[in-house]
Write a protein that holds these residues in place. Sequence first.
Motif, mmCIF file in Angstrom:
data_model
loop_
_atom_site.group_PDB
_atom_site.id
_atom_site.type_symbol
_atom_site.label_atom_id
_atom_site.label_comp_id
_atom_site.label_asym_id
_atom_site.label_seq_id
_atom_site.Cartn_x
_atom_site.Cartn_y
_atom_site.Cartn_z
ATOM 1 N N THR A 124 1.005 -1.026 0.066
ATOM 2 C CA THR A 124 0.018 -0.084 -0.151
ATOM 3 C C THR A 124 0.758 1.148 0.042
ATOM 4 O OG1 THR A 124 -1.896 -1.064 1.021
ATOM 5 C CG2 THR A 124 -1.873 1.446 1.384
ATOM 6 N N ILE A 125 1.975 1.135 0.903
ATOM 7 C CA ILE A 125 2.891 2.430 0.688
ATOM 8 C C ILE A 125 3.500 2.527 -0.523
ATOM 9 C CG2 ILE A 125 4.989 2.930 1.705
ATOM 10 C CD1 ILE A 125 2.962 3.676 3.777
ATOM 11 N N LEU A 126 3.928 1.724 -1.197
ATOM 12 C CA LEU A 126 4.417 1.529 -2.614
ATOM 13 C C LEU A 126 3.562 2.176 -3.450
ATOM 14 C CD1 LEU A 126 6.455 -1.641 -2.579
ATOM 15 C CD2 LEU A 126 7.475 0.689 -2.459
ATOM 16 N N SER A 179 18.445 12.054 -8.389
ATOM 17 C CA SER A 179 19.545 11.610 -8.784
ATOM 18 C C SER A 179 20.443 11.026 -7.483
ATOM 19 C CB SER A 179 20.391 12.165 -9.875
ATOM 20 O OG SER A 179 20.868 13.307 -9.408
ATOM 21 N N VAL A 180 20.392 12.001 -6.674
ATOM 22 C CA VAL A 180 21.168 11.890 -5.342
ATOM 23 C C VAL A 180 20.430 10.581 -4.402
ATOM 24 C CG1 VAL A 180 22.054 13.017 -3.223
ATOM 25 C CG2 VAL A 180 22.260 14.118 -5.352
ATOM 26 N N VAL A 181 19.196 10.720 -4.585
ATOM 27 C CA VAL A 181 18.438 9.813 -3.545
ATOM 28 C C VAL A 181 18.760 8.463 -4.304
ATOM 29 C CG1 VAL A 181 16.166 8.944 -2.975
ATOM 30 C CG2 VAL A 181 16.647 11.503 -2.809
ATOM 31 N N ALA A 182 18.589 8.566 -5.602
ATOM 32 C CA ALA A 182 18.734 7.179 -6.226
ATOM 33 C C ALA A 182 20.238 6.404 -5.789
ATOM 34 C CB ALA A 182 18.799 7.047 -7.518
ATOM 35 N N ARG A 183 21.277 7.282 -5.902
ATOM 36 C CA ARG A 183 22.802 7.112 -5.735
ATOM 37 C C ARG A 183 22.814 6.490 -4.362
ATOM 38 N NH1 ARG A 183 24.530 12.019 -8.124
ATOM 39 N NH2 ARG A 183 24.572 11.702 -10.445
ATOM 40 N N ILE A 184 22.196 7.357 -3.423
ATOM 41 C CA ILE A 184 22.393 6.645 -1.972
ATOM 42 C C ILE A 184 21.534 5.546 -1.564
ATOM 43 C CG2 ILE A 184 21.288 7.088 0.277
ATOM 44 C CD1 ILE A 184 21.396 10.140 -0.221
ATOM 45 N N GLY A 185 20.540 5.224 -2.299
ATOM 46 C CA GLY A 185 19.860 4.049 -2.292
ATOM 47 C C GLY A 185 20.703 2.769 -2.837
ATOM 48 N N LEU A 186 21.451 2.990 -3.931
ATOM 49 C CA LEU A 186 22.201 2.218 -4.686
ATOM 50 C C LEU A 186 23.286 1.880 -3.730
ATOM 51 C CD1 LEU A 186 23.015 0.630 -7.067
ATOM 52 C CD2 LEU A 186 24.347 2.814 -7.896
ATOM 53 N N MET A 244 11.839 2.724 -0.405
ATOM 54 C CA MET A 244 13.166 1.831 -0.445
ATOM 55 C C MET A 244 12.944 0.816 0.910
ATOM 56 S SD MET A 244 16.272 4.073 -1.350
ATOM 57 C CE MET A 244 15.895 5.449 -2.774
ATOM 58 N N LEU A 245 12.505 1.358 1.942
ATOM 59 C CA LEU A 245 12.184 0.600 2.863
ATOM 60 C C LEU A 245 11.180 -0.425 2.812
ATOM 61 C CD1 LEU A 245 13.309 0.768 6.203
ATOM 62 C CD2 LEU A 245 11.257 2.201 6.598
ATOM 63 N N ALA A 246 10.149 0.006 2.040
ATOM 64 C CA ALA A 246 8.985 -0.997 2.006
ATOM 65 C C ALA A 246 9.355 -2.096 1.533
ATOM 66 C CB ALA A 246 7.747 -0.199 1.427
ATOM 67 N N VAL A 247 10.384 -1.847 0.265
ATOM 68 C CA VAL A 247 10.748 -3.018 -0.435
ATOM 69 C C VAL A 247 11.747 -3.960 0.228
ATOM 70 C CG1 VAL A 247 12.342 -3.554 -2.524
ATOM 71 C CG2 VAL A 247 10.696 -1.638 -2.849
ATOM 72 N N VAL A 248 12.687 -3.093 0.947
ATOM 73 C CA VAL A 248 13.259 -4.132 1.766
ATOM 74 C C VAL A 248 12.758 -4.825 3.024
ATOM 75 C CG1 VAL A 248 15.503 -4.107 3.729
ATOM 76 C CG2 VAL A 248 15.514 -2.335 1.703
ATOM 77 N N ASP A 249 11.774 -4.198 3.625
ATOM 78 C CA ASP A 249 10.870 -4.964 4.489
ATOM 79 C C ASP A 249 10.097 -6.055 3.809
ATOM 80 O OD1 ASP A 249 11.550 -3.512 6.596
ATOM 81 O OD2 ASP A 249 9.969 -2.099 6.505
ATOM 82 N N LEU A 250 9.599 -5.816 2.703
ATOM 83 C CA LEU A 250 8.859 -6.914 1.832
ATOM 84 C C LEU A 250 9.871 -8.172 1.631
ATOM 85 C CD1 LEU A 250 6.641 -5.094 -0.728
ATOM 86 C CD2 LEU A 250 6.025 -6.657 0.836
#
Length: 320
Positions: free
Chosen positions: A46-48, A141-148, A67-73
Amino acid sequence: MPVHYNACFSPSTFSLTGIPQLEAAHVWISIPFCSMYLIAVVGNCTILFIVKTEPSLHEPMYFFLSMLAVVDLVLSSSTMPKLLDIFWFDNKEIGFHACLFQMFIIHSFATIESGIFVAMAFDRYVAICAPLRHKTILTHSVVARIGLAATLRGVLYISPLPLLVHRYRYFLTNVIAHSYCEHMAVVMLSCEDISISDIYGVTIGFLVLILDSLCIGLSYIFIFRAVMSLATLEARLKTFSTCTSHICAILAFYIPIVVSSLIHRFGHSVAPPAHIFLANFYLLIPPVLNPIVYAVRTKEIQRKLAKMVTWHKGEAIGLG
């Protein structure tokens, strides 16, 4: 395959015990576990969906939340299906390589989640201490790099764990006194020298925990100083309230994992069922609580949920 106790051997499969000493109650124990898993899946999906479909939520805080929701899943799904298989069908066997893969997924994604919490703390720091520069500092782009970066760190840190275990060919038994392939629960069954695996596991665990905790703590020291410099109590409370969801999520993640790690290494007097319950809860409680906490504490998500509920009610009335 038969279980051997008297001599070292090379197993092709392991046998998970589920919740030791409580095998007779597995069916009843499965009810809360299954319920929590369903809540975790529905809540994080639902969050996603909300973040994806609501343009006003396309901001760093909500990208990190996604990102947190994906990791939790991934974390909850890495253990719960197999655990329910044990509870319902008494299917305890897991292949050697499947066990190593589960070990890698559990520990790497727990490390990734810790990294995302650091990123979310940095986001709150920038939003409160440098609000005018927030959008220019934390671009998409910075957020994506941090996630990567958080993902790569988790993979690189944890990859040696299953690779080291793969080198062990001889084990005292193939029965893992656990409900999933936790690193030390598997390593301790080996007949061979496990000192490298033990030292590396402890080092990485404390490195991630201490460094990430220090980074989060430092961010909140600066946040607290900025909040206290505000003129009125109302302004302070309103500003700091934007951090409460993050703080609750951090506590829900770190407290169970710290307690579980300490019990596993030093709490030899703790009953096995208590330890296994806690080890499962630290993988299941954050995926359950995070969507609830953010839904309760975030007005934007509440508004989107209210729209969804209203729309579905309207559709139901129209169909009636």
